[in-house]
Scaffold this motif. Structure first.
Motif, PDB file in Angstrom:
ATOM      1  N   ASP A  93       0.816  -1.210   0.000  1.00  0.00           N
ATOM      2  CA  ASP A  93       0.000   0.000   0.000  1.00  0.00           C
ATOM      3  C   ASP A  93       0.854   1.266   0.000  1.00  0.00           C
ATOM      4  OD1 ASP A  93      -2.330  -1.415   0.000  1.00  0.00           O
ATOM      5  OD2 ASP A  93      -2.772  -1.137   2.122  1.00  0.00           O
ATOM      6  N   VAL A  94       2.101   1.149   0.462  1.00  0.00           N
ATOM      7  CA  VAL A  94       2.948   2.348   0.545  1.00  0.00           C
ATOM      8  C   VAL A  94       3.173   2.959  -0.830  1.00  0.00           C
ATOM      9  CG1 VAL A  94       4.078   1.523   2.641  1.00  0.00           C
ATOM     10  CG2 VAL A  94       5.132   1.053   0.414  1.00  0.00           C
ATOM     11  N   THR A  95       3.024   2.165  -1.902  1.00  0.00           N
ATOM     12  CA  THR A  95       3.245   2.715  -3.236  1.00  0.00           C
ATOM     13  C   THR A  95       2.099   3.625  -3.672  1.00  0.00           C
ATOM     14  OG1 THR A  95       2.228   0.792  -4.327  1.00  0.00           O
ATOM     15  CG2 THR A  95       4.604   0.706  -3.906  1.00  0.00           C
ATOM     16  N   TYR A  96       0.902   3.415  -3.107  1.00  0.00           N
ATOM     17  CA  TYR A  96      -0.238   4.270  -3.406  1.00  0.00           C
ATOM     18  C   TYR A  96      -0.330   5.461  -2.463  1.00  0.00           C
ATOM     19  CZ  TYR A  96      -1.942  -0.033  -5.679  1.00  0.00           C
ATOM     20  OH  TYR A  96      -2.063  -1.166  -6.441  1.00  0.00           O
ATOM     21  N   SER A  97       0.242   5.348  -1.317  1.00  0.00           N
ATOM     22  CA  SER A  97      -0.022   6.241  -0.200  1.00  0.00           C
ATOM     23  C   SER A  97       0.527   7.653  -0.391  1.00  0.00           C
ATOM     24  CB  SER A  97       0.572   5.650   1.082  1.00  0.00           C
ATOM     25  OG  SER A  97       0.548   6.589   2.125  1.00  0.00           O
ATOM     26  N   GLY A  98      -0.346   8.649  -0.274  1.00  0.00           N
ATOM     27  CA  GLY A  98       0.109  10.028  -0.230  1.00  0.00           C
ATOM     28  C   GLY A  98       0.826  10.343   1.066  1.00  0.00           C
ATOM     29  N   THR A  99       0.418   9.685   2.146  1.00  0.00           N
ATOM     30  CA  THR A  99       1.073   9.882   3.437  1.00  0.00           C
ATOM     31  C   THR A  99       2.538   9.478   3.368  1.00  0.00           C
ATOM     32  OG1 THR A  99      -1.002   9.426   4.593  1.00  0.00           O
ATOM     33  CG2 THR A  99       1.013   9.240   5.879  1.00  0.00           C
ATOM     34  N   VAL A 100       2.792   8.281   2.853  1.00  0.00           N
ATOM     35  CA  VAL A 100       4.171   7.810   2.730  1.00  0.00           C
ATOM     36  C   VAL A 100       4.926   8.649   1.703  1.00  0.00           C
ATOM     37  CG1 VAL A 100       5.615   5.852   2.079  1.00  0.00           C
ATOM     38  CG2 VAL A 100       3.580   5.481   3.480  1.00  0.00           C
ATOM     39  N   SER A 101       4.255   9.031   0.627  1.00  0.00           N
ATOM     40  CA  SER A 101       4.928   9.791  -0.430  1.00  0.00           C
ATOM     41  C   SER A 101       5.368  11.173   0.030  1.00  0.00           C
ATOM     42  CB  SER A 101       4.013   9.911  -1.644  1.00  0.00           C
ATOM     43  OG  SER A 101       3.820   8.648  -2.243  1.00  0.00           O
ATOM     44  N   ALA A 102       4.635  11.780   0.949  1.00  0.00           N
ATOM     45  CA  ALA A 102       5.086  13.050   1.522  1.00  0.00           C
ATOM     46  C   ALA A 102       6.400  12.850   2.260  1.00  0.00           C
ATOM     47  CB  ALA A 102       4.024  13.616   2.457  1.00  0.00           C
ATOM     48  N   ALA A 103       6.501  11.728   2.986  1.00  0.00           N
ATOM     49  CA  ALA A 103       7.760  11.412   3.667  1.00  0.00           C
ATOM     50  C   ALA A 103       8.853  11.065   2.666  1.00  0.00           C
ATOM     51  CB  ALA A 103       7.540  10.257   4.651  1.00  0.00           C
TER      52      ALA A 103
END
Length: 258
Positions: free
Chosen positions: A102-112
């Motif tokens: 899911d981290v590949t879709y995540s805007g939360t992770v992508s901000a990091a």
């Protein structure tokens, strides 16, 4: 310590308020630059086809009419660019899990991810919830109670270049959390993800993507099992996606082509 807060659920999200409380346990120099609207599933996307607007809500609180990645870029170049940058970027607390791929879709992770690319220590935080469709009623008790406990040890560590840390809090009461477990990323089976078909009032079909019924293929000690066992999961992620084991085989495959 100067802390930049962002998310993908938007400037008015309950999880961002929780994150402010967590950050306040660590510093009083807190800045917020977050999307003006929800951007869940935006991944590491940039807004390129329309202007991005920056709105100031108070001295240290801003919203951006774009993605989480836009928000971090605007924070670093426009909001804090004339002063010193942040020492730490916290993204979240997301409403829902960011586990496995899911981290590949995540805007939360992508901000990091964007923070890590800029050389800033960056941590993504997400609150898992048990009931589907909870909207803004997601219980953030575990994140609120355990957030600073997770972050403090990370502040004493040197992050490797172009890495970040992904944190998920289990769906349980704060006093039911079993502890903190450092684990690798797990993997889901998206072949069973749901796409709901409907018909709009004009008679045209539409499709709504959902993740209900997604299976996961558990390994040993991944983030999926840690959350299932009631632990806070802590996973280091790297931005170098090169599959080193394939380099030599690919080189051999192209060696005789001139």
């Amino acid at each position: 310590m100067r802390i930049l807060l962002t998310n993908d659920d938007g400037i008015h999200a309950p999880g961002l308020k929780i994150l402010e409380g967590i950050a306040a346990e660590l510093s009083d120099d807190i800045w917020i630059v977050a999307p003006s609207e929800e951007q869940s599933g935006a991944g590491h996307s940039l807004t390129l086809t329309r202007p991005v607007r920056l709105r100031r809500h108070d001295e240290r609180r801003f919203s951006v009419s774009g993605t989480p990645t836009d928000s971090v870029m605007m924070a670093l170049s426009q909001v804090l660019g004339k002063e010193r940058g942040p020492d730490l970027i916290l993204s979240g607390v997301n409403r829902g899990a960011n586990l496995g791929d899911d981290v590949t879709y995540s805007g939360t992770v992508s901000a990091a991810v964007e923070g890590a690319l800029a050389g800033v220590r960056s941590i993504a935080l997400s609150q898992v919830y048990a009931k589907e469709g909870m909207g803004d009623d997601v219980p953030f008790a575990a994140a609120s109670a355990w957030g600073a406990k997770v972050i403090r040890p990370l502040l004493a560590m040197d992050f490797a270049r172009r890495t970040l840390v992904n944190v998920n809090f289990p769906a349980c009461a704060a006093d039911a959390v079993q502890g903190i477990r450092v684990v690798r990323q797990g993997f889901h089976d998206y072949r069973r993800s749901s796409i709901v078909k409907g018909t709009d009032p004009r008679g045209y079909d539409y499709y709504w993507f959902g993740l209900q019924g997604v299976e996961h293929t558990p390994g040993h000690e991944t983030d999926l099992e840690a959350i299932g066992d009631g632990f806070v999961s802590v996973t280091p992620l790297q931005l170098d996606l090169t599959h080193d084991a394939s380099l030599s085989r690919l080189a051999d495959a192209f060696a005789d082509i001139r």
